[in-house]
Motif scaffolding. Sequence first.
Motif, mmCIF file in Angstrom:
data_model
loop_
_atom_site.group_PDB
_atom_site.id
_atom_site.type_symbol
_atom_site.label_atom_id
_atom_site.label_comp_id
_atom_site.label_asym_id
_atom_site.label_seq_id
_atom_site.Cartn_x
_atom_site.Cartn_y
_atom_site.Cartn_z
ATOM 1 N N ALA A 12 0.819 -1.214 0.000
ATOM 2 C CA ALA A 12 0.000 0.000 0.000
ATOM 3 C C ALA A 12 0.851 1.262 0.000
ATOM 4 O O ALA A 12 0.475 2.269 -0.605
ATOM 5 C CB ALA A 12 -0.944 -0.004 1.201
ATOM 6 N N VAL A 13 2.000 1.216 0.654
ATOM 7 C CA VAL A 13 2.866 2.396 0.715
ATOM 8 C C VAL A 13 3.718 2.533 -0.538
ATOM 9 O O VAL A 13 3.818 3.618 -1.116
ATOM 10 C CB VAL A 13 3.791 2.353 1.964
ATOM 11 C CG1 VAL A 13 4.786 3.499 1.947
ATOM 12 C CG2 VAL A 13 2.975 2.398 3.231
ATOM 13 N N ILE A 14 4.316 1.457 -1.004
ATOM 14 C CA ILE A 14 5.320 1.552 -2.064
ATOM 15 C C ILE A 14 4.844 0.975 -3.398
ATOM 16 O O ILE A 14 4.566 1.704 -4.342
ATOM 17 C CB ILE A 14 6.638 0.852 -1.647
ATOM 18 C CG1 ILE A 14 7.170 1.433 -0.342
ATOM 19 C CG2 ILE A 14 7.683 0.945 -2.743
ATOM 20 C CD1 ILE A 14 7.716 2.820 -0.407
ATOM 21 N N SER A 15 4.770 -0.339 -3.494
ATOM 22 C CA SER A 15 4.585 -0.967 -4.799
ATOM 23 C C SER A 15 3.191 -0.789 -5.383
ATOM 24 O O SER A 15 3.029 -0.790 -6.602
ATOM 25 C CB SER A 15 4.949 -2.456 -4.730
ATOM 26 O OG SER A 15 4.078 -3.134 -3.856
ATOM 27 N N GLN A 16 2.182 -0.653 -4.539
ATOM 28 C CA GLN A 16 0.821 -0.403 -5.023
ATOM 29 C C GLN A 16 0.348 0.967 -4.527
ATOM 30 O O GLN A 16 -0.800 1.126 -4.108
ATOM 31 C CB GLN A 16 -0.131 -1.498 -4.539
ATOM 32 C CG GLN A 16 0.136 -2.857 -5.132
ATOM 33 C CD GLN A 16 -0.079 -2.862 -6.629
ATOM 34 O OE1 GLN A 16 -1.069 -2.334 -7.122
ATOM 35 N NE2 GLN A 16 0.847 -3.440 -7.360
ATOM 36 N N ASN A 17 1.234 1.943 -4.585
ATOM 37 C CA ASN A 17 0.926 3.291 -4.123
ATOM 38 C C ASN A 17 -0.338 3.795 -4.796
ATOM 39 O O ASN A 17 -0.492 3.684 -6.008
ATOM 40 C CB ASN A 17 2.106 4.219 -4.420
ATOM 41 C CG ASN A 17 1.939 5.584 -3.819
ATOM 42 O OD1 ASN A 17 1.149 6.379 -4.292
ATOM 43 N ND2 ASN A 17 2.701 5.848 -2.770
ATOM 44 N N ILE A 18 -1.234 4.344 -3.991
ATOM 45 C CA ILE A 18 -2.559 4.746 -4.477
ATOM 46 C C ILE A 18 -2.473 5.764 -5.614
ATOM 47 O O ILE A 18 -3.274 5.750 -6.526
ATOM 48 C CB ILE A 18 -3.430 5.262 -3.299
ATOM 49 C CG1 ILE A 18 -4.905 5.343 -3.679
ATOM 50 C CG2 ILE A 18 -2.969 6.601 -2.801
ATOM 51 C CD1 ILE A 18 -5.634 4.065 -3.521
ATOM 52 N N VAL A 19 -1.472 6.630 -5.578
ATOM 53 C CA VAL A 19 -1.337 7.672 -6.598
ATOM 54 C C VAL A 19 -0.487 7.198 -7.764
ATOM 55 O O VAL A 19 -0.874 7.352 -8.923
ATOM 56 C CB VAL A 19 -0.719 8.954 -5.992
ATOM 57 C CG1 VAL A 19 -0.503 10.006 -7.049
ATOM 58 C CG2 VAL A 19 -1.582 9.502 -4.887
ATOM 59 N N LEU A 20 0.651 6.616 -7.473
ATOM 60 C CA LEU A 20 1.622 6.315 -8.518
ATOM 61 C C LEU A 20 1.406 4.970 -9.204
ATOM 62 O O LEU A 20 1.961 4.730 -10.269
ATOM 63 C CB LEU A 20 3.034 6.369 -7.931
ATOM 64 C CG LEU A 20 3.419 7.740 -7.360
ATOM 65 C CD1 LEU A 20 4.752 7.658 -6.658
ATOM 66 C CD2 LEU A 20 3.423 8.793 -8.442
ATOM 67 N N SER A 21 0.612 4.095 -8.613
ATOM 68 C CA SER A 21 0.358 2.804 -9.225
ATOM 69 C C SER A 21 -1.093 2.664 -9.667
ATOM 70 O O SER A 21 -1.379 2.152 -10.734
ATOM 71 C CB SER A 21 0.710 1.687 -8.249
ATOM 72 O OG SER A 21 0.360 0.439 -8.778
ATOM 73 N N GLN A 22 -1.996 3.141 -8.816
ATOM 74 C CA GLN A 22 -3.418 3.003 -9.121
ATOM 75 C C GLN A 22 -4.019 4.274 -9.703
ATOM 76 O O GLN A 22 -5.175 4.292 -10.104
ATOM 77 C CB GLN A 22 -4.164 2.580 -7.855
ATOM 78 C CG GLN A 22 -3.678 1.261 -7.317
ATOM 79 C CD GLN A 22 -4.331 0.881 -6.011
ATOM 80 O OE1 GLN A 22 -5.415 1.342 -5.696
ATOM 81 N NE2 GLN A 22 -3.672 0.038 -5.251
ATOM 82 N N TYR A 23 -3.264 5.351 -9.710
ATOM 83 C CA TYR A 23 -3.647 6.637 -10.302
ATOM 84 C C TYR A 23 -4.938 7.192 -9.725
ATOM 85 O O TYR A 23 -5.748 7.781 -10.425
ATOM 86 C CB TYR A 23 -3.724 6.533 -11.825
ATOM 87 C CG TYR A 23 -2.493 5.915 -12.413
ATOM 88 C CD1 TYR A 23 -1.264 6.541 -12.297
ATOM 89 C CD2 TYR A 23 -2.533 4.674 -13.034
ATOM 90 C CE1 TYR A 23 -0.112 5.963 -12.797
ATOM 91 C CE2 TYR A 23 -1.390 4.087 -13.540
ATOM 92 C CZ TYR A 23 -0.187 4.744 -13.423
ATOM 93 O OH TYR A 23 0.951 4.168 -13.911
ATOM 94 N N MET A 182 8.477 9.067 -11.231
ATOM 95 C CA MET A 182 8.225 8.553 -9.886
ATOM 96 C C MET A 182 7.415 7.260 -9.941
ATOM 97 O O MET A 182 7.692 6.315 -9.205
ATOM 98 C CB MET A 182 7.480 9.600 -9.039
ATOM 99 C CG MET A 182 8.339 10.741 -8.564
ATOM 100 S SD MET A 182 7.386 12.010 -7.689
ATOM 101 C CE MET A 182 6.675 11.074 -6.348
ATOM 102 N N ALA A 183 6.401 7.219 -10.808
ATOM 103 C CA ALA A 183 5.572 6.017 -10.938
ATOM 104 C C ALA A 183 6.412 4.830 -11.398
ATOM 105 O O ALA A 183 6.249 3.709 -10.896
ATOM 106 C CB ALA A 183 4.422 6.273 -11.910
ATOM 107 N N MET A 184 7.327 5.075 -12.331
ATOM 108 C CA MET A 184 8.198 3.981 -12.789
ATOM 109 C C MET A 184 9.130 3.522 -11.672
ATOM 110 O O MET A 184 9.371 2.326 -11.513
ATOM 111 C CB MET A 184 9.005 4.419 -14.017
ATOM 112 C CG MET A 184 8.164 4.547 -15.269
ATOM 113 S SD MET A 184 9.135 4.837 -16.769
ATOM 114 C CE MET A 184 9.830 6.440 -16.476
ATOM 115 N N ALA A 185 9.637 4.456 -10.891
ATOM 116 C CA ALA A 185 10.533 4.094 -9.788
ATOM 117 C C ALA A 185 9.803 3.271 -8.733
ATOM 118 O O ALA A 185 10.321 2.265 -8.241
ATOM 119 C CB ALA A 185 11.124 5.353 -9.167
#
Length: 194
Positions: A12-23, A182-185
């Motif tokens: 939830a914090v990093i790999s599936q970040n609400i903004v950068l992964s789920q937009y 940032m999303a790619m990172a």
Amino acid sequence: MTVSLISVMFAAVISQNIVLSQYQGICPFLGVSKKMSSAAGMGFAVIFVLAISSVFCWLVYNYILLPLQIEYLYTMAFILVIASLVQLLEMVIKRFSPTLYSALGVYLPLITTNCAILGTANSAVVFNSYNFLYTFCVSIATGIGFLLAICLLAGIRLKTDKAEIPNCFKGFPITLVTAAIMAMAFAGFSGILA
């Protein structure tokens, strides 16, 4: 149980970040990240609303909607819970921190319609059927992920405002490029914990 909870919280914090992964939550992410103070204020406001609203949504869903067999009304019920909490938060911030209130501007009431808040409540309560502890922990971790992302973007935007970049990239375009990088990172962390 502990390992899976840590895994879900890390995601939830990093790999599936609400903004950068789920937009989800892009509007306040891009709109409030011009200054670090307003970005941090919005991040903490989102953490508060996410934590409290997810808990209340879990209680409403499990103790009102399911027993009455009207669980199909969960979206409407969740929106009412979230809107009430955001209104309360807005009154508290306006009373105790007028400068933060004016810095957040229109984005504070927009937390009500922030899809990150409703998406987290839907995901944790309805779709994943987490128990009370998981729901609370995942909502806190999701909020921390939002805070991390918005503060990182605010810090980078402070640097890009002073950097020499081509005129066609100045302002909002470089912000979008930054958010994409940032999303790619952050996506590079996916798969670390199963």
